[in-house]
Design a protein around this motif. Sequence first.
Motif, PDB file in Angstrom:
ATOM      1  N   HIS A 127      -9.366   6.624  -0.287  1.00 43.35           N
ATOM      2  CA  HIS A 127      -8.203   7.499  -0.217  1.00 43.35           C
ATOM      3  C   HIS A 127      -7.428   7.484  -1.541  1.00 43.35           C
ATOM      4  CE1 HIS A 127      -9.071   7.621   4.022  1.00 43.35           C
ATOM      5  NE2 HIS A 127      -8.044   8.431   4.254  1.00 43.35           N
ATOM      6  N   ASP A 131     -11.003  -0.728   4.080  1.00 45.78           N
ATOM      7  CA  ASP A 131     -10.849  -0.475   2.644  1.00 45.78           C
ATOM      8  C   ASP A 131     -10.264   0.921   2.427  1.00 45.78           C
ATOM      9  OD1 ASP A 131     -10.965  -0.523  -0.071  1.00 45.78           O
ATOM     10  OD2 ASP A 131     -13.152  -0.304  -0.205  1.00 45.78           O
ATOM     11  N   ALA A 132      -9.118   0.990   1.777  1.00 42.27           N
ATOM     12  CA  ALA A 132      -8.445   2.266   1.533  1.00 42.27           C
ATOM     13  C   ALA A 132      -8.684   2.793   0.129  1.00 42.27           C
ATOM     14  CB  ALA A 132      -6.940   2.112   1.777  1.00 42.27           C
ATOM     15  N   SER A 133      -9.615   2.196  -0.603  1.00 42.08           N
ATOM     16  CA  SER A 133      -9.818   2.599  -1.999  1.00 42.08           C
ATOM     17  C   SER A 133     -10.281   4.050  -2.110  1.00 42.08           C
ATOM     18  CB  SER A 133     -10.826   1.675  -2.679  1.00 42.08           C
ATOM     19  OG  SER A 133     -12.079   1.712  -2.003  1.00 42.08           O
ATOM     20  N   LEU A 191       0.829  -1.210   0.000  1.00 46.27           N
ATOM     21  CA  LEU A 191       0.000   0.000   0.000  1.00 46.27           C
ATOM     22  C   LEU A 191       0.864   1.261   0.000  1.00 46.27           C
ATOM     23  CD1 LEU A 191      -2.738  -1.041   2.579  1.00 46.27           C
ATOM     24  CD2 LEU A 191      -3.029  -0.786   0.112  1.00 46.27           C
ATOM     25  N   GLY A 199      -2.718   8.348   5.138  1.00 47.99           N
ATOM     26  CA  GLY A 199      -3.976   7.792   5.644  1.00 47.99           C
ATOM     27  C   GLY A 199      -4.380   6.518   4.947  1.00 47.99           C
ATOM     28  N   ALA A 200      -4.120   6.409   3.649  1.00 44.89           N
ATOM     29  CA  ALA A 200      -4.464   5.182   2.914  1.00 44.89           C
ATOM     30  C   ALA A 200      -3.703   3.987   3.473  1.00 44.89           C
ATOM     31  CB  ALA A 200      -4.157   5.366   1.435  1.00 44.89           C
ATOM     32  N   SER A 251       0.755   4.186  -2.778  1.00 41.34           N
ATOM     33  CA  SER A 251       0.468   5.587  -2.436  1.00 41.34           C
ATOM     34  C   SER A 251       1.576   6.519  -2.916  1.00 41.34           C
ATOM     35  CB  SER A 251       0.276   5.724  -0.920  1.00 41.34           C
ATOM     36  OG  SER A 251       1.489   5.517  -0.219  1.00 41.34           O
ATOM     37  N   ASP A 257      -2.363   3.750   6.503  1.00 37.83           N
ATOM     38  CA  ASP A 257      -2.796   3.526   7.884  1.00 37.83           C
ATOM     39  C   ASP A 257      -4.128   2.781   7.927  1.00 37.83           C
ATOM     40  OD1 ASP A 257      -2.359   3.896  10.686  1.00 37.83           O
ATOM     41  OD2 ASP A 257      -3.913   5.427  10.677  1.00 37.83           O
ATOM     42  N   ILE A 258      -5.060   3.185   7.069  1.00 35.14           N
ATOM     43  CA  ILE A 258      -6.362   2.515   7.025  1.00 35.14           C
ATOM     44  C   ILE A 258      -6.212   1.075   6.545  1.00 35.14           C
ATOM     45  CG2 ILE A 258      -8.570   2.472   5.804  1.00 35.14           C
ATOM     46  CD1 ILE A 258      -8.617   5.484   5.959  1.00 35.14           C
ATOM     47  N   GLY A 259      -5.360   0.871   5.533  1.00 38.18           N
ATOM     48  CA  GLY A 259      -5.128  -0.484   5.040  1.00 38.18           C
ATOM     49  C   GLY A 259      -4.534  -1.387   6.101  1.00 38.18           C
TER      50      GLY A 259
END
Length: 225
Positions: free
Chosen positions: A198, A194-196, A134, A184-185, A138, A187-189
């Motif tokens: 971001h 689901d980081a889609s 991820l 944030g993507a 990013s 971190d969420i992943g």
Amino acid sequence: MSNTNFHAFKTLVRRDFTLAMRNRSEWTNPLFFFFLACSLFPLGIGPEPNTLERIAPGIIWVTALLAAMLSLESIFRSDFEDGSLEQLVLSPYPFTVLVYAKILVHWLVTGIPLMLLSPLLGLILHMPADGIGLLMLSLLIGTPVLSLIGSIGVALTVGLKRGGMLLSLLILPLYIPVLIFGAGAVDIGLGGLDASGHFLLMGAILIMAFTLAPLATAASLRVSI
């Protein structure tokens, strides 16, 4: 883009890439800074894996942003000093196309190496394998935005002898959205969510920057020259 314009674009990319390979300090110094800055955090915070894993996305993204800023002035500075930039403005080719070429070279010699170095730093900061994937994604989406937006600040300050501080003040506020969504993507992943969303927002920022930033950069360079 016509064949003539594409040939000019390709020629300028080849020329700037060759110059970048000859002046390796311009792109290796930001990489050394990126590696050393990230490596210092385990020494200052402590080697606790859970703590490092939690803050790793923010650490890597902030240091990548600062490393990219270190090399921004190289986009136009040398051409401005030796008069090549003025010749590019006066050339019969669309100046915006030539600006795209110079931004592309900056991303190739700065953004791509930062992305390729990030897995090693992720391992140092105890990131899991899926988090590293991820992180690379990013950075792949975010680093072109850093080059595109940064080119506007460089164009506005290229005529100033000591424009580094002013460049930072102009660019850092514009970098905040991509920093928030990029870190944030990841971190969420890592949290299993689901980081889609971001990544889609980062893609929208990239499209907007790709469309508008070279136009603003070209206009700013004409004013600076």
